[in-house]
Design a protein around this motif. Structure first.
Motif, short mmCIF file in Angstrom:
data_model
loop_
_atom_site.label_atom_id
_atom_site.label_comp_id
_atom_site.label_asym_id
_atom_site.label_seq_id
_atom_site.Cartn_x
_atom_site.Cartn_y
_atom_site.Cartn_z
N UNK C 34 0.82 -1.21 0.00
CA UNK C 34 0.00 0.00 0.00
C UNK C 34 0.86 1.26 0.00
N UNK C 35 1.77 1.32 0.97
CA UNK C 35 2.56 2.53 1.10
C UNK C 35 3.61 2.65 0.01
N UNK C 161 16.76 -2.20 -6.49
CA UNK C 161 16.18 -1.61 -7.71
C UNK C 161 14.69 -1.94 -7.84
N UNK C 162 14.33 -3.16 -7.39
CA UNK C 162 12.92 -3.54 -7.45
C UNK C 162 12.08 -2.59 -6.62
N UNK C 163 12.58 -2.28 -5.42
CA UNK C 163 11.84 -1.40 -4.54
C UNK C 163 11.69 0.00 -5.14
N UNK C 164 12.75 0.47 -5.75
CA UNK C 164 12.69 1.80 -6.35
C UNK C 164 11.66 1.81 -7.46
N UNK C 165 11.69 0.76 -8.29
CA UNK C 165 10.72 0.67 -9.38
C UNK C 165 9.30 0.67 -8.84
N UNK C 166 9.10 -0.06 -7.75
CA UNK C 166 7.77 -0.16 -7.17
C UNK C 166 7.25 1.22 -6.75
N UNK C 167 8.14 1.98 -6.14
CA UNK C 167 7.71 3.31 -5.69
C UNK C 167 7.44 4.21 -6.89
N UNK C 168 8.22 4.02 -7.96
CA UNK C 168 7.97 4.79 -9.17
C UNK C 168 6.59 4.43 -9.74
N UNK C 169 6.27 3.16 -9.71
CA UNK C 169 4.96 2.72 -10.21
C UNK C 169 3.86 3.31 -9.35
N UNK C 170 4.11 3.40 -8.04
CA UNK C 170 3.10 3.98 -7.17
C UNK C 170 2.82 5.42 -7.55
N UNK C 171 3.88 6.16 -7.83
CA UNK C 171 3.71 7.59 -8.08
C UNK C 171 3.17 7.89 -9.46
N UNK C 172 3.61 7.12 -10.44
CA UNK C 172 3.17 7.44 -11.80
C UNK C 172 3.20 6.20 -12.70
N UNK C 173 2.14 5.42 -12.63
CA UNK C 173 2.16 4.16 -13.39
C UNK C 173 2.21 4.36 -14.90
N UNK C 174 1.56 5.42 -15.38
CA UNK C 174 1.55 5.59 -16.83
C UNK C 174 2.95 5.84 -17.36
N UNK C 175 3.72 6.67 -16.63
CA UNK C 175 5.06 6.98 -17.12
C UNK C 175 5.92 5.72 -17.13
N UNK C 176 5.71 4.89 -16.10
CA UNK C 176 6.49 3.66 -16.05
C UNK C 176 6.17 2.75 -17.23
N UNK C 177 4.89 2.66 -17.54
CA UNK C 177 4.50 1.85 -18.70
C UNK C 177 5.18 2.37 -19.94
N UNK C 178 5.16 3.69 -20.07
CA UNK C 178 5.74 4.32 -21.25
C UNK C 178 7.22 4.00 -21.37
N UNK C 179 7.88 3.91 -20.20
CA UNK C 179 9.32 3.66 -20.23
C UNK C 179 9.62 2.18 -20.47
N UNK C 228 -3.21 0.66 10.95
CA UNK C 228 -1.87 0.67 11.56
C UNK C 228 -0.86 1.33 10.65
N UNK C 229 -0.96 1.02 9.36
CA UNK C 229 -0.01 1.62 8.43
C UNK C 229 -0.22 3.13 8.37
N UNK C 231 -1.61 5.02 10.68
CA UNK C 231 -1.29 5.60 11.98
C UNK C 231 0.19 5.87 12.10
N UNK C 232 0.97 4.87 11.67
CA UNK C 232 2.40 5.03 11.83
C UNK C 232 3.03 5.90 10.76
N UNK C 233 2.42 5.91 9.60
CA UNK C 233 3.03 6.67 8.51
C UNK C 233 3.25 5.77 7.32
N UNK C 234 2.40 5.90 6.30
CA UNK C 234 2.44 4.95 5.20
C UNK C 234 3.66 5.07 4.30
N UNK C 235 4.25 6.23 4.26
CA UNK C 235 5.35 6.39 3.31
C UNK C 235 6.71 6.16 3.92
N UNK C 236 6.75 5.93 5.21
CA UNK C 236 8.05 5.70 5.83
C UNK C 236 8.29 4.21 5.97
#
Lengths: 409, 296, 308
Positions: C34-35, C161-179, C228-229, C231-236
């Motif tokens: 989610x986060x 790198x997988x984690x970074x890609x995942x966060x990129x997909x979270x923020x902008x899936x269309x751009x990732x598809x394009x790339x 819980x996520x 409450x604690x902070x989803x992006x951290x």
């Protein structure tokens, strides 16, 4: 990283707080007896939980006038919401944190068995079951640390068989809640009935989820199969629903029905004048029968305190309080093992006479009353009529049978 | 597998399932409507249904039970529920419309938690029993087997509500605006309509239906805490297989749900309650967006 | 410090800490999706429950060694995650969530109704654990060890790198598809990983409590984990751990004082939504985001000046 620091500080503070709370000395033990109660106080079965609590409170008030071993009985309650996992958590908390001397509860047979196994036996604390009825509690799964002040399914089963012995029914349908109690009562009734009348047969069985709110489709299906009689194995959650659904589907007085505790006050009261008639039931307590002076006094005090007459949970809980008080008095000190030793074989005075806590299986010995529901103007609702009394000794399994069952486990 | 499936038995079960589906429809159409316009699944829908049932009981008892009490309960308790939802919406919910959808969903969950405990605080933990008025009590004989009269009543009420909803959303101005807002809220805002009020309206109407469902169902079962949890998952699933936001989809979903369960009781009582869920999974695996077209 | 806790606090608090460990693992596994992934995992509890039931049933109903159940639990959960994910990942956002609730509910209702296998509504309790795992303190250390290992693994994934890609997909899936990034496959892989850890949390629960019951698969639990996520902070990274700790503490201590604990929870949640949507750990995050965007704006205007 800066943001991680905030979390560590937070966690540190949290744990420091916990440690502090744990290290603070608990209030000086003036040595009241602490009773921890786990029961259902929300949802459909709450009516039984509240009834029991009221009965217990009434008894404790009476007992505390004299006190026990120089102190009083104090208690704290926890709501299990008729869920086994929550009951377990609450019981653990009561034992580990509140440090209670005795555990008491609950209406859910599944929860009672779980607490008995995972908390009472493991932590070596006496646990008295006051409403749940599965015979396995003091039978197959019984042990030193669990007691029952409720009548159990074995007793109810034998009584039901006596009730059916005189009736001409041959084709039975069994329906009920799909959990520990439901199966226990159905097995007990059928076992005993088959012994007395080998020609009876089960033409169908229906098990629904405990607490299923819409029982009409189940009842219409059963009616379509045209059994001679239906045995409803319903527990606290579905009791009200099944009686209601019986009326709505027009089953009342058309197909004979037997339900354990159908004739109880806490079950029938909310239905008022709309309770179904002709339902056969067994129970071990009625507030209007037998007409003993002790019972009348108990009912009067209860009514004055709570505004309505007591049901069987109140009676059981009232009796439990007196068992606890008397056992500690005889033990001479607040020691769990001595308490258990004194409790075995103990006899106390109750509104219906002397009741014994049988030593071999830790089961209280009660008489059983069979009856049929009937609407009474005077009582503003349904009561039990044509009551037949069975003595405790007649209906309980023998000590040998219990020992045999426990060995098989 | 022990039932001997007679023809009359089958018909009775079908009718019982149908009447149950009517209640499910009324409740889930409200959920679907809210989902369509606000694009948020209203987790508090079950709690409002429960409040509808409790309020119906209180009103009926206050009016002395009987016929008058019953009709009073049926007509007034949904209004009470609608009022509660309006309060929640105007005071708290509407401030969140600009936020992420997840926040709206979590808000409705918080509302569900709060309303659940408020119900316990207000009415206590005892169960209540409401009785149908005398002319709806008892049963009629259908093919030789008794069928509850009240369920016949439900069979009549369901289509009335369905037609009423349909007329409302396609013929009245307000209804059409709501449908437009479901599809394109920016456009609706652009032509000068206050979108926030449209949302408020949709939410209140949906909750009204939940309350109506609760009031109508109350004579058939005992009114207790925990009613909210059972109905909300069913309504959710119905809305999902029907097509998000589609009212007729809610009808189709309710029929599938209600009838599959009651016929299932005849065939395999132990797992009857699983049949609707199984149907849901099959439908969604083949058509993940639901049977009928979703509103968006 | 956590290693020394059993020497200072009573058994009850050791037990509570153990509960927090298990809950934290569950919350962290959800946050992976989610986060960090922006996936609407609405019914995560199902995988927790599947892991628990697998381990519990193997321990209670078969004569196989308990450790087989411990290993099987997360794997079965991940398999379930893969199957359900495969069906749901075709769709976006809300559809995904509602579809998952539907599929997950089927598993719940089967577990609830299969009385002979799962104990139905009662569940199965008193599941025997091997000797080393039967004392409160031993269980505590075992949980601490396993959860720490899982968190380290998650941290490595987060920074890979997988984690970074995942966060990129979270923020902008269309751009990732394009790339050229296969968004669906990444999400599916993330789902499998997250459900594996959820299943592990379920197994740990069985070790701790010795019980399995249908509520572990119920949608209310899924939403609680969500809270819980939040409450604690989803992006951290550690946010969910804080959230889990707070929820468990609230539930235990508030629950022993009042019977209206869900009312308190609802109010807390509303306060959170209105005043603290990034959660407790996010307080700082908001500041950094604000200062970061200010700096970005300043740089942009500088760039414009330089270009212009």
């Amino acid at each position: 990283m800066k943001k991680e620091r905030i979390s560590w500080i937070g966690l540190l503070l949290f744990f420091a707080g916990c440690a502090l709370a744990a290290l603070l000395p608990s209030p000086a033990a003036a040595r009241d007896i602490k009773v921890g109660i786990v029961d259902t106080y929300s949802g459909p079965a709450a009516v039984f939980g509240n009834d029991a609590l009221n009965g217990f409170k009434l008894a404790v008030n009476e007992i505390n006038k004299q006190g026990v071993l120089g102190g009083k009985i104090v208690f704290t309650t926890r709501d299990e919401q008729f869920k086994v996992d929550i009951a377990l958590n609450m019981a653990k908390e009561l034992v580990l944190k509140e440090d209670v001397d005795v555990l008491v509860g609950t209406i859910n047979s599944g929860a009672s068995m779980a607490i008995s196994e995972a908390v009472a036996k493991k932590e070596k604390i006496p646990f008295i079951v006051w409403t749940a009825k599965s015979e396995n509690i003091t039978g197959k799964a019984g042990h030193r640390y669990v007691f029952s002040t409720a009548e159990n399914t074995a007793m109810a089963g034998k009584s039901a068989a006596v009730a059916f012995a005189q009736k001409p029914y041959k084709k039975f349908w069994i329906a009920g809640d799909d959990y520990e109690y439901g199966h226990a009562i159905a097995d007990a009734v059928w076992r005993n009935l088959k012994k007395i009348k080998p020609e009876v047969e089960v033409i169908g069985k229906t098990w629904w989820k405990p607490g299923e709110s819409d029982l009409i489709p189940y009842l219409t299906a059963i009616q379509a199969a045209k059994p001679d009689c239906i045995i409803f194995a319903t527990g606290g959650l579905s009791m009200a629903n099944v009686l209601k659904a019986m009326k709505t589907t027009g089953m009342e007085n058309k197909i004979p029905v037997w339900i354990h505790t159908a004739t109880d006050q806490s079950v029938l009261k909310p239905l008022g004048m709309n309770a179904p008639e002709g339902v056969m039931g067994t129970i071990q307590y009625h507030y209007y029968y037998p007409d003993l002076a002790a019972n009348k006094k108990f009912v009067k005090d209860f009514q004055a305190a709570y505004g309505n007459p007591p049901g069987f949970p109140a009676f059981n809980a009232y009796t439990t309080a007196y068992f606890i008080a008397e056992a500690f008095r005889q033990a001479g000190k607040i020691d769990k093992e001595k308490f258990i030793d004194s409790l075995e074989g103990l006899k106390v005075d109750t509104p219906v006479g002397k009741v014994e806590m049988r030593a071999c299986d830790h089961q209280a010995v009660y008489p059983m009353f069979l009856g049929t529901t009937k609407i009474s103007e005077e009582f503003g609702g349904a009561i039990s009529s044509d009551i037949i009394t069975l003595r405790g000794a007649e209906v309980m399994p023998t000590c040998e049978e219990i020992a045999e069952a426990r060995k098989q486990k | 597998m022990e039932f001997n499936v007679s023809f009359s038995g089958l018909i009775i079960q079908f009718l019982v399932g149908l009447s149950r589906a009517m209640i499910l429809f009324i409740v889930s159409s409200g959920l679907s409507f809210i989902l369509g316009v606000l694009r948020v699944p209203n987790v508090a829908h079950g709690s409002l249904y429960m409040i509808g049932a409790f309020t119906a009981h209180t009103l009926a008892m206050a009016a002395g039970g009987g016929v008058v009490g019953f009709w009073l309960a049926i007509f007034v308790s949904p209004l009470v529920v609608a009022l509660i939802s309006l309060l929640a919406e105007r005071l708290l919910f509407c401030h969140l419309y600009e936020r992420e959808h997840l926040m709206l969903l979590l808000f409705t969950f918080a509302l569900a938690l709060i309303l659940g405990d408020l119900t316990k605080l207000t009415w206590g933990a005892d169960y209540r029993s409401l009785v149908a008025p005398p002319f709806l009590q008892g049963s009629v004989s259908v093919l030789g087997t008794p069928f509850p009269k009240y369920n016949l009543f439900l069979l009549a009420v369901g289509p009335v509500v369905a037609v009423g909803l349909w007329l409302f959303s396609s013929k009245t101005k307000v209804g059409k605006i709501a449908r437009a807002a479901a599809v394109d809220r920016e456009m609706v805002g652009a032509i000068g309509i206050n979108v926030s009020w449209v949302f408020a309206f949709a939410f209140v109407l949906g909750c009204f239906l939940a309350g109506l469902g609760g009031a109508l169902v109350s004579p058939t079962l005992s009114i207790t805490l925990g009613m909210d949890h059972t109905i909300i998952i069913e309504a959710f699933l119905i809305v999902t297989i029907g097509g998000l936001g589609n009212i007729w989809g809610a009808m189709v979903g309710s029929l599938i749900f209600g009838i599959s369960q009651s016929i299932g009781i005849l065939l395999w009582p132990q797992f009857a309650i699983v049949f609707p869920y199984l149907a849901v999974v099959i439908i969604l695996t083949m058509k993940p967006t639901g049977l009928l077209k979703s509103v968006w | 410090m956590l290693l020394l806790a059993p020497f200072f606090v009573t058994r009850f608090y050791i037990y509570i800490l153990s509960v927090i460990f298990v809950t934290a693992l569950l919350a962290m596994s959800l946050n992976l999706l989610v986060g960090h992934g922006g996936v609407y995992q609405f019914h995560h509890a199902v995988f927790y429950g599947v892991g628990a039931y697998t381990a519990g049933l193997i321990a209670a109903k078969t004569t196989w060694p308990v450790w087989i159940g411990f290993c099987a639990g997360p794997m079965v959960a991940a398999a379930a995650g893969w199957v359900i994910g495969l069906i749901c990942v075709r769709l976006n956002k809300l559809y995904f969530g509602m579809l998952q609730i539907s599929l997950g509910s089927l598993i719940w209702i089967v577990a609830l109704r299969w009385y002979s296998l799962t104990g139905g509504d009662d569940g199965i309790h008193g599941i025997r654990m091997p000797e080393i795992l039967s004392s409160t303190v031993n269980v505590y250390y075992f949980l601490l060890a396993v959860v720490s290992v899982c968190l380290v693994a998650m941290f490595l994934i987060y920074n890979s790198p997988f984690g970074v890609t995942l966060r990129a997909i979270r923020d902008n899936p269309q751009r990732c598809e394009a790339v050229g990034i296969n968004v669906r496959r990444h999400q599916l892989l993330a789902i499998v990983i997250a459900t594996f850890f959820a299943g592990a949390a379920g197994v740990l629960f069985v070790v701790l409590e010795g019980s399995i019951f249908p509520d572990m698969l119920f949608w209310v639990l899924s939403l609680e984990v969500f809270i819980m996520c939040l409450l604690g902070g989803g992006f951290t990274f550690f946010g969910p751990v804080v959230g889990a700790a707070i929820m468990v503490a609230l539930r235990t201590f508030v629950g022993s004082v009042t019977e209206y604990w869900t009312l308190i929870l609802g109010i807390v949640l509303i306060l959170l939504i209105f005043f603290l949507p990034e959660g407790i750990m996010g307080i700082n995050f908001r500041e950094r985001a604000r200062s970061r965007s200010r700096r970005a704006a300043a740089r942009a205007s500088e760039g414009a000046d330089a270009a212009g």
